[in-house]
Design a protein around this motif. Structure first.
Motif, PDB file in Angstrom:
ATOM      1  N   ALA A   1     -88.598  20.763 -34.010  1.00 30.13           N
ATOM      2  CA  ALA A   1     -87.518  21.699 -34.331  1.00 30.13           C
ATOM      3  C   ALA A   1     -86.760  22.050 -33.054  1.00 30.13           C
ATOM      4  CB  ALA A   1     -88.080  22.952 -34.987  1.00 30.13           C
ATOM      5  N   PRO A   2     -85.908  21.129 -32.571  1.00 29.28           N
ATOM      6  CA  PRO A   2     -85.226  21.384 -31.302  1.00 29.28           C
ATOM      7  C   PRO A   2     -84.254  22.553 -31.387  1.00 29.28           C
ATOM      8  CG  PRO A   2     -84.348  19.414 -32.343  1.00 29.28           C
ATOM      9  CD  PRO A   2     -85.516  19.854 -33.171  1.00 29.28           C
ATOM     10  N   SER A   3     -84.303  23.400 -30.356  1.00 30.62           N
ATOM     11  CA  SER A   3     -83.335  24.495 -30.276  1.00 30.62           C
ATOM     12  C   SER A   3     -82.618  24.482 -28.931  1.00 30.62           C
ATOM     13  CB  SER A   3     -84.032  25.845 -30.483  1.00 30.62           C
ATOM     14  OG  SER A   3     -84.974  26.076 -29.457  1.00 30.62           O
ATOM     15  N   ALA A   4     -83.099  23.659 -27.977  1.00 28.74           N
ATOM     16  CA  ALA A   4     -82.470  23.538 -26.666  1.00 28.74           C
ATOM     17  C   ALA A   4     -82.770  22.151 -26.101  1.00 28.74           C
ATOM     18  CB  ALA A   4     -82.996  24.615 -25.719  1.00 28.74           C
ATOM     19  N   MET A   5     -81.900  21.713 -25.183  1.00 32.51           N
ATOM     20  CA  MET A   5     -82.070  20.414 -24.545  1.00 32.51           C
ATOM     21  C   MET A   5     -81.932  20.585 -23.036  1.00 32.51           C
ATOM     22  SD  MET A   5     -80.274  16.769 -25.452  1.00 32.51           S
ATOM     23  CE  MET A   5     -78.751  16.903 -24.539  1.00 32.51           C
ATOM     24  N   LEU A   6     -82.734  19.831 -22.292  1.00 36.02           N
ATOM     25  CA  LEU A   6     -82.656  19.833 -20.843  1.00 36.02           C
ATOM     26  C   LEU A   6     -81.421  19.042 -20.424  1.00 36.02           C
ATOM     27  CD1 LEU A   6     -84.037  20.620 -18.181  1.00 36.02           C
ATOM     28  CD2 LEU A   6     -85.212  18.412 -18.276  1.00 36.02           C
ATOM     29  N   CYS A   7     -80.519  19.704 -19.725  1.00 35.44           N
ATOM     30  CA  CYS A   7     -79.283  19.060 -19.293  1.00 35.44           C
ATOM     31  C   CYS A   7     -79.264  19.006 -17.776  1.00 35.44           C
ATOM     32  CB  CYS A   7     -78.083  19.842 -19.807  1.00 35.44           C
ATOM     33  SG  CYS A   7     -78.015  19.907 -21.616  1.00 35.44           S
ATOM     34  N   ALA A   8     -78.898  17.868 -17.228  1.00 38.22           N
ATOM     35  CA  ALA A   8     -78.935  17.626 -15.791  1.00 38.22           C
ATOM     36  C   ALA A   8     -77.533  17.323 -15.286  1.00 38.22           C
ATOM     37  CB  ALA A   8     -79.865  16.448 -15.495  1.00 38.22           C
TER      38      ALA A   8
END
Length: 177
Positions: free
Chosen positions: A24-31
């Motif tokens: 249940a993704p609610s956030a993603m690691l962004c680089a």
């Protein structure tokens, strides 16, 4: 004899769409990239080049560990849409070992003519990592609904759309009793 232009154009890179939860993704690691100057500050999916003799999955694990001190649990591969898919290079004749094992799936077009394969992933240990290195000027967990607001590298935009579609479980229609 190898053709340096063809070899360069077909170089495989790998990346991960690291989400807080595969279920249940609610956030993603962004680089955000540190370099080159024309891409500094632009966001990308973390990953890197596959080295000769390395499988794509092994390369992804190595790149995430080196660049982010992050170990992940892999989810599904995010396959390119038919209109964007770049075919895998044809295997060389002669039956010898391939220089890049398991480089046999279509990939997304990436910068500099590279091909990119992408997997969904989540941190294997939520209490460890990620840690920023010199490859990225910033790392941030971005809420799912705010991903499009970031300045992404153009090559990653169609991948981002596919990641969002692949990571969201289908809505179940309630049944009446």
């Amino acid at each position: 004899m190898t053709d340096p232009v063809t070899d360069r154009l077909s170089r495989l890179v790998v990346a991960a769409a690291v989400v807080d939860s595969l279920a249940a993704p609610s956030a993603m690691l962004c680089a955000a990239r540190s370099y080159p100057p024309e891409h500094a500050g632009r966001f990308e999916l973390p990953g890197g080049k596959v080295e000769p003799g390395e499988t794509p999955i092994r390369a992804l694990a190595r790149e995430l560990a080196e660049e982010l001190d992050l170990h992940v649990t892999l989810g599904a591969e995010v396959r390119p849409t038919l209109g964007l898919a770049v075919a895998a290079p044809k295997s060389s004749s002669g039956g010898g070992p391939r220089e890049f094992p398991d480089d046999d799936a279509p990939a997304w077009p990436a910068m500099h003519g590279h091909r990119m394969r992408v997997w969904l992933a989540e941190p294997a240990d939520a209490s460890h990592g990620p840690r920023r290195s010199g490859a990225h000027e910033s790392l941030r967990w971005t809420p799912w609904d705010d991903l499009e607001a970031l300045p992404w590298l153009p090559a990653d935009l169609p991948i981002l759309a596919a990641v969002r579609a692949a990571a969201i479980p289908p809505v179940q229609n309630p049944t009446s009793s």
